[in-house]
Design a protein around this motif. Structure first.
Motif, PDB file in Angstrom:
ATOM      1  N   LEU A  30      -1.769   0.398  11.342  1.00 39.02           N
ATOM      2  CA  LEU A  30      -1.842   1.298  10.202  1.00 39.02           C
ATOM      3  C   LEU A  30      -2.361   0.574   8.968  1.00 39.02           C
ATOM      4  O   LEU A  30      -2.141  -0.612   8.788  1.00 39.02           O
ATOM      5  CB  LEU A  30      -0.456   1.863   9.873  1.00 39.02           C
ATOM      6  N   LYS A  31      -3.015   1.332   8.119  1.00 43.83           N
ATOM      7  CA  LYS A  31      -3.362   0.863   6.782  1.00 43.83           C
ATOM      8  C   LYS A  31      -2.301   1.466   5.865  1.00 43.83           C
ATOM      9  O   LYS A  31      -2.206   2.685   5.725  1.00 43.83           O
ATOM     10  CB  LYS A  31      -4.754   1.327   6.379  1.00 43.83           C
ATOM     11  N   ILE A  32      -1.474   0.607   5.264  1.00 45.18           N
ATOM     12  CA  ILE A  32      -0.344   1.050   4.446  1.00 45.18           C
ATOM     13  C   ILE A  32      -0.588   0.652   2.998  1.00 45.18           C
ATOM     14  O   ILE A  32      -0.804  -0.521   2.694  1.00 45.18           O
ATOM     15  CB  ILE A  32       0.981   0.432   4.955  1.00 45.18           C
ATOM     16  N   LEU A  33      -0.555   1.650   2.124  1.00 45.92           N
ATOM     17  CA  LEU A  33      -0.688   1.387   0.693  1.00 45.92           C
ATOM     18  C   LEU A  33       0.704   1.294   0.090  1.00 45.92           C
ATOM     19  O   LEU A  33       1.439   2.272   0.055  1.00 45.92           O
ATOM     20  CB  LEU A  33      -1.490   2.500   0.010  1.00 45.92           C
ATOM     21  N   GLN A  34       1.075   0.101  -0.371  1.00 48.73           N
ATOM     22  CA  GLN A  34       2.348  -0.126  -1.050  1.00 48.73           C
ATOM     23  C   GLN A  34       2.124   0.169  -2.536  1.00 48.73           C
ATOM     24  O   GLN A  34       1.189  -0.363  -3.128  1.00 48.73           O
ATOM     25  CB  GLN A  34       2.802  -1.577  -0.894  1.00 48.73           C
ATOM     26  N   VAL A  35       2.955   1.019  -3.139  1.00 43.54           N
ATOM     27  CA  VAL A  35       2.816   1.361  -4.554  1.00 43.54           C
ATOM     28  C   VAL A  35       4.089   0.914  -5.270  1.00 43.54           C
ATOM     29  O   VAL A  35       5.194   1.255  -4.847  1.00 43.54           O
ATOM     30  CB  VAL A  35       2.585   2.872  -4.751  1.00 43.54           C
ATOM     31  N   VAL A  36       3.925   0.153  -6.348  1.00 44.13           N
ATOM     32  CA  VAL A  36       5.064  -0.390  -7.077  1.00 44.13           C
ATOM     33  C   VAL A  36       4.751  -0.395  -8.573  1.00 44.13           C
ATOM     34  O   VAL A  36       3.573  -0.447  -8.966  1.00 44.13           O
ATOM     35  CB  VAL A  36       5.413  -1.817  -6.566  1.00 44.13           C
ATOM     36  N   ASN A  37       5.772  -0.308  -9.398  1.00 48.80           N
ATOM     37  CA  ASN A  37       5.586  -0.280 -10.849  1.00 48.80           C
ATOM     38  C   ASN A  37       4.928  -1.555 -11.366  1.00 48.80           C
ATOM     39  O   ASN A  37       4.013  -1.508 -12.175  1.00 48.80           O
ATOM     40  CB  ASN A  37       6.926  -0.114 -11.562  1.00 48.80           C
ATOM     41  N   SER A  38       5.448  -2.710 -10.959  1.00 43.31           N
ATOM     42  CA  SER A  38       4.934  -3.995 -11.444  1.00 43.31           C
ATOM     43  C   SER A  38       5.142  -5.044 -10.355  1.00 43.31           C
ATOM     44  O   SER A  38       5.804  -4.790  -9.359  1.00 43.31           O
ATOM     45  CB  SER A  38       5.673  -4.431 -12.715  1.00 43.31           C
ATOM     46  N   LEU A  39       4.583  -6.212 -10.583  1.00 43.69           N
ATOM     47  CA  LEU A  39       4.842  -7.348  -9.696  1.00 43.69           C
ATOM     48  C   LEU A  39       5.709  -8.381 -10.405  1.00 43.69           C
ATOM     49  O   LEU A  39       5.617  -9.573 -10.151  1.00 43.69           O
ATOM     50  CB  LEU A  39       3.539  -7.969  -9.189  1.00 43.69           C
ATOM     51  N   ASP A  40       6.578  -7.899 -11.295  1.00 43.81           N
ATOM     52  CA  ASP A  40       7.596  -8.758 -11.879  1.00 43.81           C
ATOM     53  C   ASP A  40       8.591  -9.086 -10.768  1.00 43.81           C
ATOM     54  O   ASP A  40       8.727  -8.343  -9.807  1.00 43.81           O
ATOM     55  CB  ASP A  40       8.290  -8.046 -13.039  1.00 43.81           C
ATOM     56  N   THR A  41       9.286 -10.176 -10.869  1.00 46.37           N
ATOM     57  CA  THR A  41      10.221 -10.601  -9.828  1.00 46.37           C
ATOM     58  C   THR A  41      11.353  -9.600  -9.677  1.00 46.37           C
ATOM     59  O   THR A  41      12.016  -9.250 -10.647  1.00 46.37           O
ATOM     60  CB  THR A  41      10.796 -11.986 -10.159  1.00 46.37           C
ATOM     61  N   GLY A  42      11.549  -9.119  -8.454  1.00 52.94           N
ATOM     62  CA  GLY A  42      12.615  -8.167  -8.179  1.00 52.94           C
ATOM     63  C   GLY A  42      12.678  -7.845  -6.695  1.00 52.94           C
ATOM     64  O   GLY A  42      11.862  -8.324  -5.901  1.00 52.94           O
ATOM     65  N   GLY A  43      13.626  -7.020  -6.340  1.00 54.42           N
ATOM     66  CA  GLY A  43      13.843  -6.688  -4.942  1.00 54.42           C
ATOM     67  C   GLY A  43      12.688  -5.930  -4.304  1.00 54.42           C
ATOM     68  O   GLY A  43      12.285  -6.221  -3.170  1.00 54.42           O
ATOM     69  N   ALA A  44      12.123  -4.953  -5.005  1.00 58.71           N
ATOM     70  CA  ALA A  44      11.008  -4.184  -4.456  1.00 58.71           C
ATOM     71  C   ALA A  44       9.796  -5.086  -4.229  1.00 58.71           C
ATOM     72  O   ALA A  44       9.136  -5.016  -3.181  1.00 58.71           O
ATOM     73  CB  ALA A  44      10.654  -3.038  -5.404  1.00 58.71           C
ATOM     74  N   GLN A  45       9.522  -5.941  -5.188  1.00 56.85           N
ATOM     75  CA  GLN A  45       8.373  -6.833  -5.098  1.00 56.85           C
ATOM     76  C   GLN A  45       8.557  -7.862  -3.982  1.00 56.85           C
ATOM     77  O   GLN A  45       7.609  -8.204  -3.274  1.00 56.85           O
ATOM     78  CB  GLN A  45       8.155  -7.523  -6.451  1.00 56.85           C
ATOM     79  N   THR A  46       9.776  -8.350  -3.823  1.00 54.45           N
ATOM     80  CA  THR A  46      10.066  -9.298  -2.747  1.00 54.45           C
ATOM     81  C   THR A  46       9.896  -8.628  -1.391  1.00 54.45           C
ATOM     82  O   THR A  46       9.382  -9.239  -0.446  1.00 54.45           O
ATOM     83  CB  THR A  46      11.492  -9.864  -2.909  1.00 54.45           C
ATOM     84  N   LEU A  47      10.300  -7.358  -1.271  1.00 57.27           N
ATOM     85  CA  LEU A  47      10.103  -6.613  -0.029  1.00 57.27           C
ATOM     86  C   LEU A  47       8.623  -6.451   0.275  1.00 57.27           C
ATOM     87  O   LEU A  47       8.184  -6.648   1.416  1.00 57.27           O
ATOM     88  CB  LEU A  47      10.791  -5.254  -0.104  1.00 57.27           C
ATOM     89  N   ILE A  48       7.826  -6.132  -0.726  1.00 56.23           N
ATOM     90  CA  ILE A  48       6.378  -5.981  -0.522  1.00 56.23           C
ATOM     91  C   ILE A  48       5.769  -7.303  -0.076  1.00 56.23           C
ATOM     92  O   ILE A  48       4.956  -7.353   0.852  1.00 56.23           O
ATOM     93  CB  ILE A  48       5.706  -5.462  -1.812  1.00 56.23           C
ATOM     94  N   GLU A  49       6.168  -8.383  -0.713  1.00 63.24           N
ATOM     95  CA  GLU A  49       5.672  -9.709  -0.318  1.00 63.24           C
ATOM     96  C   GLU A  49       6.053 -10.011   1.133  1.00 63.24           C
ATOM     97  O   GLU A  49       5.241 -10.498   1.917  1.00 63.24           O
ATOM     98  CB  GLU A  49       6.239 -10.773  -1.253  1.00 63.24           C
ATOM     99  N   PHE A  50       7.293  -9.710   1.493  1.00 65.00           N
ATOM    100  CA  PHE A  50       7.762  -9.941   2.858  1.00 65.00           C
ATOM    101  C   PHE A  50       6.962  -9.105   3.860  1.00 65.00           C
ATOM    102  O   PHE A  50       6.525  -9.616   4.895  1.00 65.00           O
ATOM    103  CB  PHE A  50       9.252  -9.623   2.971  1.00 65.00           C
ATOM    104  N   LEU A  51       6.763  -7.834   3.573  1.00 67.24           N
ATOM    105  CA  LEU A  51       6.018  -6.965   4.491  1.00 67.24           C
ATOM    106  C   LEU A  51       4.578  -7.442   4.646  1.00 67.24           C
ATOM    107  O   LEU A  51       4.048  -7.488   5.759  1.00 67.24           O
ATOM    108  CB  LEU A  51       6.042  -5.517   3.993  1.00 67.24           C
ATOM    109  N   ALA A  52       3.944  -7.812   3.535  1.00 68.98           N
ATOM    110  CA  ALA A  52       2.552  -8.277   3.591  1.00 68.98           C
ATOM    111  C   ALA A  52       2.417  -9.579   4.372  1.00 68.98           C
ATOM    112  O   ALA A  52       1.415  -9.806   5.047  1.00 68.98           O
ATOM    113  CB  ALA A  52       1.998  -8.448   2.186  1.00 68.98           C
TER     114      ALA A  52
END
Length: 164
Positions: A30-52
Motif C-alpha cells: 500500500l501507499k499510505i499517506l501519514q498526516v500529522v500536525n507537526s514533526l515536533d517530538t511527540g508520540g504521534a511523530q514517533t509512531l510515524i517514524e517507527f512505521l516509516a
C-alpha cells in the motif's frame, strides 16, 4: 466505522471494504499517506517514524500541516515529507484542506492515516472528497479533565464525521 482501543490509543477506521477485489488490494503493498500536525517530538511523530522505518511492505509518505520541526531530518531520512506550511488560524483550515486535497490527488495513496485532531479533521474531509479510506489514530482519549475542551469535544464528534 470500527473503533479499537488499546494502550491508550483509539483507532478509527473510516471506509468500507465491500468486495473480494478490495480485500485482495489490502493484502498488497500500500501507499499510505501519514498526516500529522507537526514533526515536533511527540508520540504521534514517533509512531510515524517507527512505521516509516519498520514497515517495509508498504510505502509511507508524510504530510505535515505546519513547517519543519525537531524530528524533520529523522523522518525525511526515511520517507518523502511534504510540508503544507499552514499557520495557526481559522482561514488556514481552508488552505490546508485544499493543499492536502491536491497532495492526495497527486500521490494517489491507498490509505490516509491521520494523527492528532487538526490532522484528523482535514483528513476526514479530504477522505470524503476523494473516496480514499482514512484511518485515524487518536493519541489523546479526550475523556479526561486533563484534555482540553477542544480535544474533549472533537473526540466525541470525530466518530460521527468519520462514518463512511
Amino acid at each position: 466505522m470500527i473503533a479499537l482501543r488499546g494502550s491508550g490509543v483509539l483507532v478509527l477506521f473510516s471506509g468500507v471494504l465491500q468486495t473480494a477485489e478490495n480485500l485482495e488490494k489490502w493484502r498488497q503493498n500500500l501507499k499510505i499517506l501519514q498526516v500529522v500536525n507537526s514533526l515536533d517530538t511527540g508520540g504521534a511523530q514517533t509512531l510515524i517514524e517507527f512505521l516509516a522505518s519498520s514497515d517495509q511492505r508498504n510505502q509511507h509518505l508524510v504530510a505535515v500541516l505546519l513547517g519543519k520541526d525537531a524530528m524533520s531530518e529523522r523522518v525525511e531520512a526515511l520517507t518523502n515529507v511534504t510540508y503544507l506550511n499552514l499557520t495557526k488560524n481559522f482561514l488556514s483550515f481552508f488552505l490546508g484542506s485544499w493543499r492536502l486535497f491536491k497532495l492526495v490527488q497527486k500521490e494517489k495513496p491507498d490509505l490516509i492515516h491521520s494523527h492528532l485532531l487538526q490532522s484528523d479533521i482535514l483528513s476526514v474531509l479530504v477522505s470524503k472528497l476523494t473516496g480514499i479510506v482514512n484511518v485515524s489514530t487518536v493519541h489523546t482519549t479526550g475523556f479526561t479533565s486533563h484534555d482540553s475542551m477542544q480535544s474533549r469535544l472533537l473526540s466525541r464528534v470525530m466518530p460521527f464525521l468519520s462514518k463512511a
